[in-house]
Enzyme design. Structure first.
Site, mmCIF file in Angstrom:
data_model
loop_
_atom_site.group_PDB
_atom_site.id
_atom_site.type_symbol
_atom_site.label_atom_id
_atom_site.label_comp_id
_atom_site.label_asym_id
_atom_site.label_seq_id
_atom_site.Cartn_x
_atom_site.Cartn_y
_atom_site.Cartn_z
ATOM 1 N N GLY A 118 -0.336 -5.654 0.612
ATOM 2 C CA GLY A 118 -1.510 -5.710 -0.249
ATOM 3 C C GLY A 118 -1.232 -6.371 -1.580
ATOM 4 O O GLY A 118 -2.140 -6.940 -2.197
ATOM 5 N N GLU A 159 -1.712 -9.942 -0.867
ATOM 6 C CA GLU A 159 -3.133 -10.156 -0.575
ATOM 7 C C GLU A 159 -3.952 -10.224 -1.861
ATOM 8 O O GLU A 159 -4.879 -11.039 -1.973
ATOM 9 C CB GLU A 159 -3.645 -9.049 0.356
ATOM 10 C CG GLU A 159 -3.132 -9.216 1.784
ATOM 11 C CD GLU A 159 -3.554 -8.097 2.720
ATOM 12 O OE1 GLU A 159 -4.276 -8.361 3.684
ATOM 13 O OE2 GLU A 159 -3.139 -6.947 2.475
ATOM 14 N N ALA A 215 0.830 -1.201 0.000
ATOM 15 C CA ALA A 215 0.000 0.000 0.000
ATOM 16 C C ALA A 215 0.865 1.253 0.000
ATOM 17 O O ALA A 215 2.024 1.223 0.418
ATOM 18 C CB ALA A 215 -0.913 -0.003 1.224
ATOM 19 N N GLU A 251 3.158 -6.363 7.378
ATOM 20 C CA GLU A 251 2.407 -5.324 8.085
ATOM 21 C C GLU A 251 2.729 -5.221 9.576
ATOM 22 O O GLU A 251 2.701 -4.131 10.154
ATOM 23 C CB GLU A 251 0.897 -5.542 7.899
ATOM 24 C CG GLU A 251 0.364 -5.188 6.528
ATOM 25 C CD GLU A 251 0.501 -6.327 5.521
ATOM 26 O OE1 GLU A 251 -0.043 -6.203 4.410
ATOM 27 O OE2 GLU A 251 1.147 -7.351 5.846
#
Length: 721
Positions: free
Chosen positions: A117, A120, A69, A140
């Site tokens: 992300g 993900e 991100a 994270e």
């Protein structure tokens, strides 16, 4: 079917499939943010309404797939509070689930890093094919948060709880072989074969030769554990992770709780559980600090790269003067990172010691499987141990690392200056001696600066690059470029006694000395400061640094700043030094040291320390944790503020990062200035008021008072942002 956005291109392929290509315009890498999400929503509208699409290939036009991100978009969202965070995260999760639920198969070609992300999104694809040049992970927790876009839900279902806990709680970046073994990816191929391999998997999936329905059912359903298995798996994981992460880092445990609470739920019910825990972690002070550090680290990297761009040449050959432990460490780091280096000493024994240090460090890498014997030999071949200045005229940078004595250093620097080209840059690895003073002995002081490594060189990331009175930008630029080549974090500071890190470390030690003088127990102080977050307490740290080194540096600091660093009493370090107790190097300091089974020194209590110190200390008394913390931290904080106000360091962010990389300041506190911001600068000033009689190191600076008057913060300032 075609789509051309600011971050995504959708183009048809020959076999009835389409290619979704991520290519964020204006950026060197792909990172998730509002631009990507806007394009993805429009692409999903097209794909969901398409009648003739058979499958989708997901690729990246960048050298990496996704770095994660856009961290810079976190702040404004987090500042709006829990509900806004949940709303923002949920909107992304809906996009990822919509992609996962497309009525045709999807295959992603992971060509480079797929982190956070990025992974993900890959987990939302049906099949994952990975390049041998790629790495994947969910880091994270290193930012004080947990995966928020389905990471804890999908990874635990794709690869199992054990893998999910290890990857997420550890925040690791994982190599292709490990990813394949763990079942996170379905295939690993060479970079040049990645696209063809991914297309082949997609064709097989479209043809029905690869199973899709059960795969999706597994990802969308609950975990296949009974109650006893779940309890054992999650509770044992939490105990292990808590012991490893410590009480100051709650995110790894929250990630496991997300998996545990969502274990019996389907995807669409489990993801909101994750989202709520994500929001909870996002609002912690730890997350604020760690995300701030990430941004500060990016600032450091950007500044270092800008200096490197200004360098007039690439450093292709280096030299270090003075072998031994420090010289050997510098030689190892240079050779290991691919820069050949000469290692000169005045005695054969010194050269042998330096080579022994480099060999020892390389052998450890071989033992751990991180290097082959052949590679070790190649690195050692880049170290040229020598007693002469032969071929020094080919060297681009010379680092002087001889004994910490001004006369010796000046003589050695003047000598080597005559042996190198007029273009070469000369550096001193001094930790305390003025760069301007050392430069006075040189014909070309503009080509001279400080390059202060921290010990052990291979483990400590920081390098202080110190500008003397006559140092040129050219010298700074090439030295920073060399630090970058060594994989170090370079921070440029201006010359002063102790430079930056040592200048603020010794007021911290002064606070410790006064505590002992006033009756504090050094073991209690160590325990309190370790609980506060330091990797080791001040007594243990002094032993590791070396009592003799500390006493010498204290004298330099006292001479440089007599108004606040000159001692009016006999400190514990002076007593130990006079008794020949030099710390870990002599097996006796505040503590005694004995080797463990691996040959590493382990501290044990030395009962006679108390008797030795007793004549010079007040009667033993208890201090509260709060008083110990205040008396230890305030001298460091006020001195760091002076460094910022005097321009020794150019920003609060660089000052904070220097202490984190150079001293191990607790990362979860974000640095000294972030710590002050967190408690409030007026509260800091109020806390200091009762301690003013202890000396000027406890008196807040005029700059601090000015910030308090404006109700401002260090990280509200343009300089410190």
């Amino acid at each position: 079917m075609k789509f051309e956005g600011q971050a995504i291109r959708l183009t048809p392929l020959d076999n009835g499939c389409v290619e979704l290509n991520f290519d964020l315009q204006g950026e060197s890498v792909n990172k998730f943010g509002q631009t990507v999400f806007k394009d993805l929503a429009e692409v999903l509208d097209l794909l969901e309404s398409a009648k003739d699409v058979k499958g989708v290939l997901v690729t990246s036009a960048k050298s990496v797939f996704f770095v994660g991100a856009d961290i810079n978009e976190f702040g404004p969202i987090f500042a709006k509070g829990e509900e806004a965070i949940i709303e923002g995260v949920s909107s992304v999760n809906k996009l990822f689930s919509r992609f996962e639920d497309l009525p045709f198969p999807s295959v992603v070609a992971i060509n480079g890093y797929a982190l956070g992300g990025g992974l993900e999104f890959c987990l939302a694809c049906d099949y994952r094919v990975m390049s041998t040049a790629a790495k994947i992970g969910l880091p994270e927790t290193k930012l004080g948060i947990i995966p928020g876009w389905g990471g804890t839900v999908r990874l635990s279902r794709v690869a199992g709880v054990d893998v999910a806990v290890e990857w997420i709680a550890g925040g690791t970046e994982n190599r292709p072989d490990a990813a394949l073994k763990a079942g996170v990816v379905d295939g690993v191929v060479e970079p040049e074969n990645l696209r063809d391999a991914a297309l082949k998997v997609l064709a097989d999936a479209v043809a029905g030769d690869l199973e899709i329905t059960q795969r999706r059912a597994k990802k969308k359903g609950p975990l296949k554990h009974n109650d006893i298995e779940s309890l054992l798996a999650f509770e044992s994981s939490k105990a292990f992770v808590k012991a490893k992460a410590g009480r100051n880092y709650p995110a790894p445990i929250a990630a496991i709780e997300s998996m545990q609470h969502g274990a019996k739920l389907g995807r669409d019910e489990a993801i909101p559980v994750e989202t709520k825990l994500f929001a909870k972690m996002a609002l912690t002070s730890v997350a604020e600090s760690l995300i701030g550090l990430f941004q500060s680290d990016q600032l450091l990297g950007k500044k270092a790269k800008n200096w490197e761009k200004q360098s007039d040449k690439k450093v292709e050959h280096a030299a270090v003067l003075g072998a031994g432990i420090m010289g050997g460490g510098i030689a190892y780091q240079s050779a290991y990172r691919g820069v050949p280096i000469k290692m000169k000493d005045i005695a054969t024994a010194g050269v042998e010691l330096g080579l022994k240090e480099a060999t020892k460090l390389l052998a450890k890498r071989v033992d751990r499987g991180r290097m082959t014997n052949l590679e070790m030999g190649q690195v050692l071949s880049r170290i040229d141990g020598t007693l002469s200045y032969d071929n020094f005229d080919d060297v681009d940078v010379v680092v002087e690392a001889v004994v910490e004595n001004p006369k010796v250093k000046r003589a050695v620097l003047a000598e080597v200056e005559d042996k190198i080209s007029t273009d070469a840059i000369l550096c001193s690895n001094t930790s305390t001696i003025s760069i301007s003073y050392l430069g006075e002995a040189l014909k070309r002081p503009e080509n001279f600066c400080g390059m202060h490594f921290f010990n052990p060189v291979h483990a400590m990331p920081l390098v202080e690059v110190i500008r003397g009175a006559k140092t040129s930008d050219r010298a700074i630029a090439r030295t920073v470029a060399y630090a970058n080549a060594l994989g170090k974090k370079a921070i440029v500071v201006n010359d002063c006694p102790g430079f930056l890190v040592n200048r603020v470390l010794f007021p911290y030690f002064a606070g410790f000395a006064m505590l002992l003088r006033d009756g504090a127990d050094f073991q209690q102080v160590d325990k309190v400061m370790e609980r506060w977050g330091w990797p080791m307490g001040p007594a243990y740290l002094m032993d590791v640094v070396g009592i003799d080194t500390g006493v010498h540096a204290e004298s330099v600091m006292a001479e440089g700043f007599p108004d606040r660093m000159a001692k009016t009493f006999k400190a514990a370090s002076d007593i130990l030094f006079e008794s020949g107790r030099l710390g870990q190097k002599s097996d006796l300091g505040f503590y005694a040291y004995k080797e463990d089974k691996k040959g590493k020194p382990q501290k044990v209590m030395a009962e006679d320390t108390y008797e030795l110190l007793k004549p010079h200390c007040a009667e033993r008394k208890e201090f509260s944790d709060e008083e110990i913390i205040a008396r230890m931290m305030m001298p460091m904080a006020t001195e760091l503020a002076r460094c910022l106000e005097e321009g020794v360091v150019s920003s609060a962010a660089e000052a904070d990062m220097a202490l984190i990389y150079g001293l191990g300041f607790p990362p979860f506190r974000g640095g000294v200035f972030r710590w002050i911001d967190s408690i409030g600068i007026q509260a800091f000033i109020d806390m200091a008021a009762p301690l003013a009689d202890l000396g000027l190191v406890y008196v807040p600076t005029d700059g601090m008072k000015a910030l308090a008057a404006k109700n401002a913060k260090y990280y509200n300032q343009t300089q410190g942002a």
